[in-house]
Scaffold this active site. Structure first.
Site, mmCIF file in Angstrom:
data_model
loop_
_atom_site.group_PDB
_atom_site.id
_atom_site.type_symbol
_atom_site.label_atom_id
_atom_site.label_comp_id
_atom_site.label_asym_id
_atom_site.label_seq_id
_atom_site.Cartn_x
_atom_site.Cartn_y
_atom_site.Cartn_z
ATOM 1 C CG ASP A 32 -2.153 0.878 1.016
ATOM 2 O OD1 ASP A 32 -3.237 0.308 0.770
ATOM 3 O OD2 ASP A 32 -2.033 2.115 1.079
ATOM 4 C CG ASP A 53 3.744 5.213 -6.259
ATOM 5 O OD1 ASP A 53 2.708 4.951 -6.903
ATOM 6 O OD2 ASP A 53 4.342 6.297 -6.369
ATOM 7 C CB VAL A 54 0.240 0.598 -8.077
ATOM 8 C CG1 VAL A 54 -0.043 -0.317 -6.895
ATOM 9 C CG2 VAL A 54 -0.773 1.744 -8.142
ATOM 10 C CG ASN A 75 -7.850 -3.931 -3.909
ATOM 11 O OD1 ASN A 75 -9.055 -4.045 -4.116
ATOM 12 N ND2 ASN A 75 -7.384 -3.162 -2.927
ATOM 13 C CE1 TYR A 140 -13.030 3.344 -9.385
ATOM 14 C CE2 TYR A 140 -15.258 2.639 -9.934
ATOM 15 C CZ TYR A 140 -14.054 2.412 -9.290
ATOM 16 O OH TYR A 140 -13.882 1.269 -8.554
ATOM 17 C CE LYS A 144 -11.538 0.321 -10.719
ATOM 18 N NZ LYS A 144 -10.447 -0.539 -10.202
ATOM 19 C CB THR A 175 -14.565 0.613 0.353
ATOM 20 O OG1 THR A 175 -14.782 1.239 -0.934
ATOM 21 C CG2 THR A 175 -14.705 -0.894 0.210
#
Length: 261
Positions: A32, A53-54, A75, A140, A144, A175
């Protein structure tokens, strides 16, 4: 024993998935960008936790080198909402960088490790938003939709290699991403544990794509065939036409601050 690396696993769906996999005996590695939250989650679960850090190749490479996973769950993601004309360029770039490029980068780096050994599984957490465009969710939706298409194209590319690539498409889930919004009329949101259970089942029995809840699968597949008038009527019936335009900004303030930090 299977080793599973999960990005964005300090909270939400990622943390629930880590918890569910640990309960089934898997070795879990949490990654994360919030290093302190990752360490807290790791301590809770008795799992290795690493900063990640993706959007950064060096960071993702170090994470996978340390985790050496059999399965990677991509994720990590963010969800800015509101009218498209009010969304900043910075939000647009950040959303695509995390949600799309982060998934692409993780997938590519994982495949570099998995293809030579002829086994492994990449699970990309997409969203029903990737196939059901919704007012107030344009950024978003776009991110996606890209994840859904990228995952399927990659799956076809590595077919018969022994490596699986799958997408999970959750509907509204409780969430931080939905802070300040309401549920669609007559429907309840997923609990993160329900999405986690779907991920666990998918790892056990790989499939190209799963929808959570499963009862929406047929609607998703048939929805593309509906005429525009029917789609609009359905959106009004469930309140989807205003869900992400009429929300509580104060309830989203903490989340928005965190994703823009």
């Amino acid at each position: 024993m299977t080793t599973v690396a999960i990005t964005g696993a300090a909270r939400g769906i990622g943390l629930a998935t880590a918890r569910a996999l640990r309960a089934r005996g898997a070795t879990v590695v949490i990654g994360d960008v919030d290093a302190a939250a990752a360490e807290a989650a790791g301590a809770e679960l008795g799992a290795k936790a690493l900063p990640l850090d993706v959007t950064d190749r060096a960071s993702f490479t170090a994470f996978l080198d340390a985790a050496a996973p059999d399965v990677l769950v991509n994720n990590a993601g963010i969800m800015p909402i509101g009218p498209v004309t009010a969304e900043s360029d910075a939000d647009a770039r950040r959303c695509l960088d995390v949600n799309v490029h982060g998934v692409m980068l993780g997938t590519k780096l994982a495949l570099d490790r998995m293809l030579p050994r002829g086994r492994g599984h990449v699970v990309n957490i997409a969203s029903l938003a990737g196939v059901l465009p919704t007012p107030g969710l344009a950024l978003y939706n776009a991110s996606k939709a890209a994840v859904v298409a990228f995952t399927e194209a990659t799956r076809l590319e590595v077919l018969d290699s022994g490596v699986h690539v799958s997408a999970v498409l959750p509907s509204f889930t409780n969430t931080e991403l939905v802070a300040g919004t309401r549920s669609p009329k007559g429907q309840r949101n997923n609990d993160p544990a329900e999405v986690a259970a779907a991920v666990v089942a998918l790892i056990a029995r790989p499939r190209p794509q799963v929808v959570v809840p499963a009862k929406l699968t047929a609607q998703v597949r048939l929805g593309a065939l509906f005429p525009d008038r029917l789609k609009r009527a359905v959106a009004r019936r469930y309140g989807l036409d205003t869900l992400f335009l009429d929300y509580d900004p104060s309830a989203r303030q903490a989340y928005n601050t965190r994703i823009r930090d």
